[in-house]
Write a protein that holds these residues in place. Structure first.
Motif: not given
Length: 241
Positions: A106-111, A122-132
């Motif tokens: 369904f055009g969704i990416d996770i990262g 410093g340390k940096l953790a991240g998460a993303e949710l993309r939808w086309a």
């Protein structure tokens, strides 16, 4: 894959000398509330999840792994130095690390990403949710939205979290995909154990534009970013398949 691992090793080698002489934000008690607000804005811009991708989805079998770095020019470097006990902070601060993303239906990416700010340990953790919203095609550009979160750790006196929301558009050409977008970055910062400083919650607008170059064996993305009054250049090298 070997190239990506080698690049990651190179970034780690470059970061090692910086980390050995890194400053720490260990004198936050010397800041006024207005200065802490400026520090929160600068750090929010530096540590927010970077787009570094077009609006085109990876697809259900798609996978992306890369090394990346932001190169940020703090708008208030004198506040960084005061917060770090007078230590010298360069005009451009690198934020190197690794990123990974997976395509879903369904055009969704996770990262996810894991980066460092060697200059201040410093340390940096991240998460993303993309939808086309629109996948894009030969004539139609792709349109996408993205929600991302990053958490800054490794600092005794500072806790900082970003939430960002972006909208981007891109148009694919053979080997080349330019893209651009707008968004907002919301940052929450707290000076741990510093009674004189209240928590800061700031919202900053974001503009970004970049180009994704597909070279077959690997791909390169270069991007310009301006969040609030803080500007920077972001880059990644990786594999997308």
């Amino acid at each position: 894959m070997k190239l990506t691992l080698a690049s990651a090793a190179a970034l780690a080698a470059l970061a090692a000398p910086l980390a050995a002489h890194a400053a720490e934000f260990n004198t936050l008690s010397t800041l006024t509330q207005a200065e802490f607000n400026l520090l929160a804005k600068d750090l929010g811009a530096a540590t927010a999840y970077k787009q570094l991708a077009s609006a085109t989805p990876l697809g259900i079998t798609g996978f992306d792994i890369a090394v990346a770095s932001a190169f940020v020019k703090p708008a208030n470097s004198e506040v960084w130095e005061k917060a770090a006990g007078g230590a010298n902070i360069p005009s451009t601060v690198p934020v190197p690390g690794v990123r990974i993303a997976k395509g879903l239906p369904f055009g969704i990416d996770i990262g996810a990403s894991y980066l460092a700010i060697p200059e201040v340990k410093g340390k940096l953790a991240g998460a993303e949710l993309r939808w086309a919203i629109v996948d894009g095609g030969l004539v139609t550009p792709a349109l996408g939205v993205r929600l991302a979160v990053t958490k800054l750790t490794g600092m005794d006196q500072l806790s900082l979290t970003n939430t960002s929301l972006d909208v981007s558009v891109s148009k694919g050409f053979p080997f080349l995909t330019p893209y651009a977008g707008v968004g907002v970055v919301s940052t929450r910062a707290e000076a741990e154990g510093v009674a004189t400083l209240a928590k800061e919650s700031v919202n900053q607008s974001r503009l970004f534009a970049g180009v994704h170059l597909n070279l077959g064996i690997f791909d390169i993305t270069v991007e310009g970013d301006k969040t609030g009054k803080t500007s920077g250049v972001n880059a990644r090298l990786g594999f997308r398949f």
